[in-house]
Design a protein around this motif. Sequence first.
Motif, mmCIF file in Angstrom:
data_model
loop_
_atom_site.group_PDB
_atom_site.id
_atom_site.type_symbol
_atom_site.label_atom_id
_atom_site.label_comp_id
_atom_site.label_asym_id
_atom_site.label_seq_id
_atom_site.Cartn_x
_atom_site.Cartn_y
_atom_site.Cartn_z
ATOM 1 N N GLU A 15 18.176 37.726 -114.738
ATOM 2 C CA GLU A 15 18.623 39.523 -114.765
ATOM 3 C C GLU A 15 20.253 39.141 -114.220
ATOM 4 N N LYS A 16 21.038 38.100 -114.171
ATOM 5 C CA LYS A 16 22.285 38.004 -113.541
ATOM 6 C C LYS A 16 22.943 37.358 -114.769
ATOM 7 N N GLY A 17 22.404 36.593 -116.034
ATOM 8 C CA GLY A 17 23.202 36.357 -116.482
ATOM 9 C C GLY A 17 22.813 34.437 -116.504
ATOM 10 N N MET A 18 22.488 34.016 -115.683
ATOM 11 C CA MET A 18 21.567 32.337 -115.016
ATOM 12 C C MET A 18 20.662 32.506 -115.670
ATOM 13 N N LYS A 19 20.906 30.196 -115.923
ATOM 14 C CA LYS A 19 19.219 29.257 -115.982
ATOM 15 C C LYS A 19 19.573 29.013 -114.552
ATOM 16 N N LEU A 20 17.853 29.194 -114.124
ATOM 17 C CA LEU A 20 17.385 28.031 -113.039
ATOM 18 C C LEU A 20 17.212 27.233 -113.322
ATOM 19 N N THR A 21 17.357 25.820 -113.030
ATOM 20 C CA THR A 21 17.466 24.545 -113.160
ATOM 21 C C THR A 21 16.668 23.695 -112.662
ATOM 22 N N CYS A 22 15.030 22.821 -112.855
ATOM 23 C CA CYS A 22 15.034 21.981 -111.977
ATOM 24 C C CYS A 22 15.569 20.708 -111.645
ATOM 25 N N HIS A 23 15.700 20.047 -110.985
ATOM 26 C CA HIS A 23 16.354 18.941 -110.577
ATOM 27 C C HIS A 23 14.714 18.028 -110.110
ATOM 28 N N HIS A 24 14.279 17.576 -110.840
ATOM 29 C CA HIS A 24 13.076 16.312 -110.529
ATOM 30 C C HIS A 24 13.803 15.685 -109.439
ATOM 31 N N HIS A 25 12.921 14.999 -108.284
ATOM 32 C CA HIS A 25 14.139 14.447 -107.693
ATOM 33 C C HIS A 25 13.097 13.321 -106.780
ATOM 34 N N MET A 26 13.248 12.402 -106.357
ATOM 35 C CA MET A 26 12.817 11.934 -105.480
ATOM 36 C C MET A 26 12.298 12.202 -104.116
ATOM 37 N N GLY A 27 10.615 11.789 -103.431
ATOM 38 C CA GLY A 27 10.375 12.560 -102.640
ATOM 39 C C GLY A 27 10.512 14.231 -102.641
ATOM 40 N N THR A 28 10.272 14.667 -104.054
ATOM 41 C CA THR A 28 9.773 16.137 -103.831
ATOM 42 C C THR A 28 8.295 15.998 -104.928
ATOM 43 N N GLY A 29 8.093 17.286 -105.035
ATOM 44 C CA GLY A 29 6.818 17.766 -105.651
ATOM 45 C C GLY A 29 6.698 17.616 -107.391
ATOM 46 N N VAL A 30 8.262 17.427 -107.933
ATOM 47 C CA VAL A 30 8.550 17.163 -109.641
ATOM 48 C C VAL A 30 9.216 15.418 -109.019
ATOM 49 N N GLN A 31 8.372 14.505 -109.391
ATOM 50 C CA GLN A 31 9.307 13.422 -109.411
ATOM 51 C C GLN A 31 8.707 12.201 -110.167
ATOM 52 N N THR A 32 7.046 12.248 -110.328
ATOM 53 C CA THR A 32 6.334 11.446 -111.188
ATOM 54 C C THR A 32 7.178 11.949 -112.914
ATOM 55 N N GLU A 33 6.461 10.930 -113.748
ATOM 56 C CA GLU A 33 6.381 11.587 -115.472
ATOM 57 C C GLU A 33 5.861 13.380 -115.189
ATOM 58 N N ALA A 34 4.808 12.345 -115.211
ATOM 59 C CA ALA A 34 2.816 14.040 -115.021
ATOM 60 C C ALA A 34 3.930 14.892 -114.133
ATOM 61 N N GLU A 35 3.792 15.298 -113.183
ATOM 62 C CA GLU A 35 4.282 16.593 -112.528
ATOM 63 C C GLU A 35 5.991 16.427 -113.122
ATOM 64 N N ILE A 36 6.808 16.585 -113.871
ATOM 65 C CA ILE A 36 7.186 16.981 -114.424
ATOM 66 C C ILE A 36 6.855 17.616 -115.947
ATOM 67 N N ASP A 37 5.809 16.344 -116.440
ATOM 68 C CA ASP A 37 5.083 17.212 -117.370
ATOM 69 C C ASP A 37 4.777 18.350 -117.238
ATOM 70 N N ARG A 38 4.010 18.759 -116.142
ATOM 71 C CA ARG A 38 3.099 19.767 -115.813
ATOM 72 C C ARG A 38 3.763 20.648 -115.432
ATOM 73 N N PHE A 39 5.103 20.329 -114.372
ATOM 74 C CA PHE A 39 6.937 21.578 -114.431
ATOM 75 C C PHE A 39 6.607 21.917 -115.982
#
Length: 147
Positions: A15-39
Amino acid sequence: KVTEGFNRLGKLAAEKGMKLTCHHHMGTGVQTEAEIDRFMAETDPEVVGLLFDSGHLTFAGIDPLPVLKKHIGRIQHVHLKDVRLPIRDQARKEGWSFLQAVKNGVFTVPGDGDVDSLTYWPRTAMKAGWWWRPNRTPPRPTPSSMR
């Protein structure tokens, strides 16, 4: 809940003209390849992108190239890191935290690691078609800008 939150935040950002981007990162819930794929599967590609990080994938023992190829259409930003594999292996063997591995030098300056981001990743990204995506300007990394 994570993907629901990212979708909600992504819509607010759009709505503000931006795109949200997720940084997969060690020690988070989006870390492994399977978690990235699911995300990626559970977020809206119109409002949520991916920050591709070669160092975090390598640290996790994941070959970054298939992840790059699989999600290249969603990648909005890139972090390239050189990785000292002996330190990564020691961290995994001895059960170090990610922070302890970083403090012990698992990531290093360009050209000083077993995985050299300045020579390997730009060529690999070009082969994968990164530079030829519409509206994409190729970055021009230099050693001084990467530090």
